[in-house]
Design a protein around this motif. Structure first.
Motif, short mmCIF file in Angstrom:
data_model
loop_
_atom_site.label_atom_id
_atom_site.label_comp_id
_atom_site.label_asym_id
_atom_site.label_seq_id
_atom_site.Cartn_x
_atom_site.Cartn_y
_atom_site.Cartn_z
N LEU A 205 72.20 114.97 116.15
CA LEU A 205 70.97 115.43 115.51
C LEU A 205 71.22 116.64 114.61
CD1 LEU A 205 68.15 115.17 118.22
CD2 LEU A 205 68.39 113.81 116.13
N GLU A 206 72.08 117.54 115.08
CA GLU A 206 72.40 118.71 114.26
C GLU A 206 73.07 118.29 112.96
OE1 GLU A 206 74.84 122.97 114.52
OE2 GLU A 206 74.90 121.54 116.20
N ASP A 207 74.03 117.35 113.07
CA ASP A 207 74.68 116.83 111.87
C ASP A 207 73.65 116.18 110.93
OD1 ASP A 207 77.12 117.55 112.98
OD2 ASP A 207 77.56 115.53 113.72
N PHE A 208 72.74 115.40 111.52
CA PHE A 208 71.73 114.70 110.73
C PHE A 208 70.87 115.69 109.96
CE2 PHE A 208 67.75 112.44 110.02
CZ PHE A 208 68.18 111.20 109.59
N GLU A 209 70.43 116.74 110.64
CA GLU A 209 69.61 117.75 109.98
C GLU A 209 70.37 118.39 108.82
OE1 GLU A 209 67.16 121.89 111.02
OE2 GLU A 209 68.38 120.90 112.56
N ASN A 210 71.65 118.69 109.04
CA ASN A 210 72.44 119.32 107.99
C ASN A 210 72.61 118.40 106.79
OD1 ASN A 210 72.78 121.71 109.43
ND2 ASN A 210 74.68 121.01 110.40
N VAL A 211 72.83 117.11 107.04
CA VAL A 211 72.97 116.15 105.94
C VAL A 211 71.66 116.02 105.18
CG1 VAL A 211 73.35 113.72 105.38
CG2 VAL A 211 74.90 114.89 106.95
N MET A 212 70.54 115.94 105.89
CA MET A 212 69.25 115.81 105.21
C MET A 212 68.95 117.04 104.35
SD MET A 212 68.19 112.80 105.92
CE MET A 212 69.94 112.39 105.87
N LEU A 213 69.28 118.22 104.86
CA LEU A 213 69.08 119.44 104.08
C LEU A 213 69.97 119.44 102.83
CD1 LEU A 213 68.88 122.05 106.99
CD2 LEU A 213 67.04 121.50 105.39
N ALA A 214 71.21 119.00 103.00
CA ALA A 214 72.13 118.97 101.87
C ALA A 214 71.71 117.94 100.83
CB ALA A 214 73.55 118.70 102.36
N PHE A 215 71.28 116.77 101.28
CA PHE A 215 70.80 115.74 100.35
C PHE A 215 69.59 116.24 99.56
CE2 PHE A 215 72.36 111.50 102.43
CZ PHE A 215 73.66 111.84 102.11
N THR A 216 68.80 117.11 100.16
CA THR A 216 67.58 117.59 99.52
C THR A 216 67.83 118.79 98.61
OG1 THR A 216 66.29 116.84 101.44
CG2 THR A 216 65.23 118.43 99.97
#
Length: 528
Positions: A205-216
């Motif tokens: 989940l932490e990785d997922f949050e970081n990827v979503m923030l980076a994509f945005t």
């Protein structure tokens, strides 16, 4: 049979439309030919055990008319009632088969005809609906238990694959539950965006949050503009099961509290923690603010147009389709997929086990139920499945060692879909390609397609109760709408998480949920 029973069913058919979601199956004509010989084409859902299914009655005298009313499938070729496969079936069972196919998922037309005075011999409708339950309640279909002897494929499908579909020990039809023990949905991402940002497909989940923030926020497409979002989905409330599962949700339909009582899943700690996490992503603007307006096509278009970097999507045969569509605008783009993000305890999930599908029965007006049972048994068997998948040996295909070599020129003369896909009788009523993991040997990205099934099945959570109860059928759509609106209200900040759940619990029970829970509790207690 009394006419007033049929009038009651007619009223039912006209008053409520039956909805069956088959988007995850996504069956359309394929692109290649060739398949391993000897494979059981229907996989876990047919279970013929390699037994050749022979007719149990002698083919003597005048052919018996058998009319089958079904909805068919949009991926199938139009059926030629006199093609060579139909002729083979007629000869095999000494029948004259007529298949009436209404448009895919148009169950209302089937229900209306079942309310008439002219029942078909065999009928396929929607499993687990009020209308098909009325067929049973009003004696419009016959029990299949008396037809098990000598029909191993029929018996196995019912007693071993769908034993819970019996009512008071009687099997009134043959279910085919879509995605009952298979799945194809994963979260897909732009691999090229991950590469541009120096990131890997997220595991936690932490990785997922970081990827979503980076994509945005980090210009993943390198165009110098702040014009991308991390994640999108479809209306009405999206599929955030990955978040609920990461926080410990065990079943996607219902849950048990500490006292062993059935409760709705939104009353679990896993749901509260999961929707809180999703709300955090929403507030960080990493989730498409208009996802609840998307249908499937709109969701995919945003992905293809480079507006979003991740979405849940049905894969299997669609791996190549999605990646090829992506490359139309971005030739260097590529697709990434994997297991959904894991929580602190390593838990994950995405797809629920299916509860909806098809239901094929023999009607009380059938003059030759033994022949109808023979036909159904054969279609469920490995031999029958292969006839519909490949055709007649020496005409539609030949064998080269352990391979099947398809003759597309001959298959085109009959009712086969192009490029290695099946005869129109094979589609929808008893199986789909996904449920059998069937792909022609030269399907583009075949290995990746099969890999997505393996991953998606790992992320499929079982149901607490396998079959829909009568109360679920009656109240399910209204209760689902309450849940969907609550998720939207929470994300948009109209209510807090705690307020939303509390209000939903009260309204859900008041609008039929109490009856649903009572039925479910009885089903759970009966299994103890």
């Amino acid at each position: 049979m009394k006419n007033n029973k049929r009038v009651r069913i007619l009223s039912l058919a006209l008053s409520a439309a039956v909805l069956l979601s088959v988007a995850a199956c996504g069956q359309t004509a394929g692109t290649t030919t060739g398949a391993p010989a000897g494979t059981t084409a229907a996989g876990s859902t047919t279970a013929a055990g390699g037994t050749t299914a022979e007719p149990t009655t002698e083919a003597q005298g005048e052919a018996v008319p058998i009319r089958w009313l079904t909805t068919g499938d949009g991926g199938a070729q139009p059926l030629n009632q006199d093609d060579r496969v139909m002729q083979e079936l007629n000869k095999m069972f000494n029948i004259k088969l007529k298949v009436d196919i209404v448009p895919e998922s148009n169950f209302e037309k089937v229900n209306i005809e079942m309310a008439s005075k002219n029942l078909p011999d065999i009928v396929t409708g929607a499993f687990g609906t009020t209308a098909t339950q009325e067929w049973i309640n009003d004696d419009l279909v016959i029990s299949l238990n008396d037809y098990f002897e000598g029909r191993d494929a029929l018996r196995t499908r019912l007693e071993e694959v769908y034993p819970w579909s019996a009512q008071d020990g009687k099997f009134w039809g043959v279910p085919f539950i879509t995605q009952f023990k298979t799945a194809n949905t994963l979260i897909v991402m732009r691999q090229d965006w991950l590469d541009n940002l120096g990131l890997e497909y997220p595991e936690t989940l932490e990785d997922f949050e970081n990827v979503m923030l980076a994509f945005t926020n980090d210009d993943p497409d390198g165009n110098g503009k702040n014009d991308t979002v991390g994640y999108t989905d479809t209306k009405p409330s999206g599929n955030f099961n990955w978040a609920y599962a990461a926080y410990g949700m065990k079943n996607f339909d219902y849950a048990l509290d500490d006292a062993g009582k059935v409760i709705p899943r939104f009353e679990t700690a896993a749901f509260k923690d999961g929707i809180t996490f999703v709300k955090k992503l929403w507030d960080a603007n990493t989730i498409d603010k208009e996802y609840m307006l998307n249908d499937t096509n709109m969701r995919e278009e945003k992905f293809y147009q480079g507006k979003v970097g991740a979405m849940p999507a049905p894969l299997f045969r669609h791996v190549s389709r999605i990646e090829n569509n992506l490359k139309k605008l971005f030739p260097e783009a590529s697709l990434a997929y994997g297991l959904p993000p894991k929580g602190a305890n390593g838990e994950f999930g995405l797809s629920p086990q299916g509860k909806s599908g098809m239901f094929t029965a023999i009607t009380v007006d059938c003059k030759a139920p033994d022949k109808a049972a023979d036909f159904i048994n054969y279609i469920l068997s490995e031999e029958g499945n292969n006839l519909l998948r490949w055709g007649i040996e020496g005409i539609h295909y030949t064998k080269d060692g352990d391979k099947v070599v398809l003759n597309e020129e001959e298959r085109a003369k009959d009712s086969f879909a192009a490029n290695g896909w099946a005869h129109s009788l094979a589609w929808g009523s008893f199986f789909w390609p996904l449920e059998s993991a069937y792909l022609p040997e030269t399907e583009p990205a075949r290995d990746r397609a099969l890999e997505t099934i393996e991953l998606a099945q790992q992320a499929q959570l079982p149901n607490l109760v396998e079959v829909k109860t009568e109360a679920e059928v009656e109240y399910g759509m209204a209760l689902d709408s309450l849940f969907d609106q609550t998720v939207i209200n929470i994300l948009q900040g109209n209510v807090s998480v705690d307020e939303g759940i509390a209000k939903l619990s009260q309204e859900w029970r008041a609008q039929g949920g109490t009856d649903v829970l009572a039925d479910l509790q009885a089903a759970v207690d009966a299994k103890k």
